[in-house]
Design an enzyme around this catalytic site. Structure first.
Site, PDB file in Angstrom:
ATOM      1  N   ASN A   9       0.875  -1.181   0.000  1.00  0.00           N
ATOM      2  CA  ASN A   9       0.000   0.000   0.000  1.00  0.00           C
ATOM      3  C   ASN A   9       0.907   1.223   0.000  1.00  0.00           C
ATOM      4  OD1 ASN A   9      -1.778   2.054   0.449  1.00  0.00           O
ATOM      5  ND2 ASN A   9      -2.392   1.398   2.514  1.00  0.00           N
ATOM      6  N   LYS A  11       0.083   4.234  -0.272  1.00  0.00           N
ATOM      7  CA  LYS A  11      -0.556   5.429   0.298  1.00  0.00           C
ATOM      8  C   LYS A  11      -0.333   6.618  -0.653  1.00  0.00           C
ATOM      9  CE  LYS A  11      -0.139   3.226   4.740  1.00  0.00           C
ATOM     10  NZ  LYS A  11      -0.020   3.342   6.191  1.00  0.00           N
ATOM     11  N   HIS A  96      -9.590   0.918   5.014  1.00  0.00           N
ATOM     12  CA  HIS A  96      -8.259   1.117   5.589  1.00  0.00           C
ATOM     13  C   HIS A  96      -8.352   2.083   6.774  1.00  0.00           C
ATOM     14  CE1 HIS A  96      -4.141   2.463   6.091  1.00  0.00           C
ATOM     15  NE2 HIS A  96      -3.812   1.280   5.598  1.00  0.00           N
ATOM     16  N   GLU A  98      -6.646   4.547   7.643  1.00  0.00           N
ATOM     17  CA  GLU A  98      -6.547   5.990   7.351  1.00  0.00           C
ATOM     18  C   GLU A  98      -7.837   6.522   6.743  1.00  0.00           C
ATOM     19  OE1 GLU A  98      -2.831   5.506   5.317  1.00  0.00           O
ATOM     20  OE2 GLU A  98      -2.016   4.877   7.254  1.00  0.00           O
ATOM     21  N   GLU A 168      -5.084  -4.922  10.558  1.00  0.00           N
ATOM     22  CA  GLU A 168      -4.081  -3.870  10.740  1.00  0.00           C
ATOM     23  C   GLU A 168      -4.417  -3.094  12.012  1.00  0.00           C
ATOM     24  OE1 GLU A 168      -1.985  -2.635   6.871  1.00  0.00           O
ATOM     25  OE2 GLU A 168      -3.844  -1.522   6.956  1.00  0.00           O
ATOM     26  N   GLY A 174       2.512   2.516  10.879  1.00  0.00           N
ATOM     27  CA  GLY A 174       3.459   3.626  10.758  1.00  0.00           C
ATOM     28  C   GLY A 174       4.126   4.014  12.070  1.00  0.00           C
ATOM     29  N   SER A 213       3.576  -1.775  10.429  1.00  0.00           N
ATOM     30  CA  SER A 213       5.028  -1.746  10.669  1.00  0.00           C
ATOM     31  C   SER A 213       5.738  -3.051  10.293  1.00  0.00           C
ATOM     32  CB  SER A 213       5.325  -1.353  12.118  1.00  0.00           C
ATOM     33  OG  SER A 213       4.880  -0.026  12.356  1.00  0.00           O
TER      34      SER A 213
HETATM   35  P1  13P Z   1       3.041   0.666   7.672  1.00  0.00           P
HETATM   36  O1  13P Z   1       3.595  -0.612   7.080  1.00  0.00           O
HETATM   37  O2  13P Z   1       3.734   1.902   7.157  1.00  0.00           O
HETATM   38  O3  13P Z   1       2.910   0.585   9.148  1.00  0.00           O
HETATM   39  O4  13P Z   1       1.543   0.792   7.093  1.00  0.00           O
HETATM   40  C1  13P Z   1       0.703  -0.300   7.191  1.00  0.00           C
HETATM   41  C2  13P Z   1      -0.506  -0.027   6.386  1.00  0.00           C
HETATM   42  O5  13P Z   1      -1.317   0.814   6.718  1.00  0.00           O
HETATM   43  C3  13P Z   1      -0.676  -0.784   5.139  1.00  0.00           C
HETATM   44  O6  13P Z   1      -1.968  -0.656   4.640  1.00  0.00           O
END
Ligand code: 13P
Length: 249
Positions: A9, A11, A96, A98, A168, A174, A213
């Protein structure tokens, strides 16, 4: 034995030219494999650059990070499932963290998006996960079950069976903190039981990915945990060599 799924992903990163350069580099590190599925979720604006760069690699599929649930119309700034499908996406992330926490997406809206995805022939990758406060309050299982049921409420059992799910935990995204393989496994087992309730035996085949992460140092241990069928990776998927080492885990 299921084939593991590795999903990147990106983002809001990688402009079309960067995305193209990334794919070229990644392909050099990652020769064609039959025993794993790799998914890349670029920015919608880089979708074409990525599908074009991957046209000789059917082992790597591409998706969008979000859709709106209407098929078309006066919804300025949005992309629909049929438009994403026509532009070359095969998958879509739904719910997701976010989208939920930055953009206020509700459980019900995730459900409308997953239903729209399936109608258009996109495979949804439904994301669920609890916040730190919910985890501290012992609410993890209840939260992920509620989110999963809501996201799949408008999807028939047959299409649930061909969807993907990702756990997740919000506190792990993150932050450099990951769920331990045992903790991830415990939540995946709860999700598996719910998938069986929703689709019967077919629920067994739904890949459940872990995200939060993940990096090249922890990928192998997480993937070895029972019921962890793949990884959904954010930050560590932005470096072609690092991403290739995760995908080879
Ligand atoms: P990180 O791997 O940066 O923690 O993000 C995970 C994520 O949200 C993948 O969709």
């Amino acid at each position: 034995m299921k084939h593991p799924v590795f999903a990147a992903n990106w983002k809001m990163n990688q402009a079309p030219a960067d995305a193209k350069a990334f794919v070229r580099q990644f392909l050099a590190y990652f020769p064609r494999q039959q025993d794993r599925l790799v998914l890349i979720f670029p920015s919608a604006l880089a979708l074409h650059a990525v599908t074009d760069a991957l046209k000789d690699r059917p082992d790597i599929q591409v998706g969008v990070q979000n859709i709106y649930w209407e098929d078309n119309g006066a919804f300025t700034g949005e992309n629909s499932a049929p438009i994403a499908r026509a532009a070359g996406a095969k998958y879509v992330l739904v719910g997701h963290s976010e989208r939920r926490h930055v953009f206020g997406e509700t459980d019900e809206e995730s459900g409308k998006k997953a239903a729209a995805a399936v109608r258009a022939g996109l495979t949804p990758l439904v994301c669920v996960g609890e916040t730190a406060a919910q985890r501290d309050a012992g609410e993890t299982n209840a939260v992920v079950i509620r989110q999963l049921r809501a996201a799949l409420a408008g999807v028939g059992p047959q299409h649930i069976a061909s969807s993907l799910v990702a756990y997740e935990p919000v506190w792990a995204i993150g932050t450099g903190k990951t769920a331990s393989p045992a903790d991830a496994s415990a939540v995946h087992t709860v999700l598996r039981a719910e998938l069986r309730t929703l689709t019967g035996e077919r629920g067994e085949a739904v890949p459940i990915l872990y995200g939060g992460s993940v990096n090249s140092g922890n990928a192998t241990a997480l993937l070895a945990a029972p019921e962890v069928d793949g990884l959904l990776v954010g930050g560590a998927s932005l470096d072609a060599e690092g991403w290739a080492s995760i995908v080879r885990a």
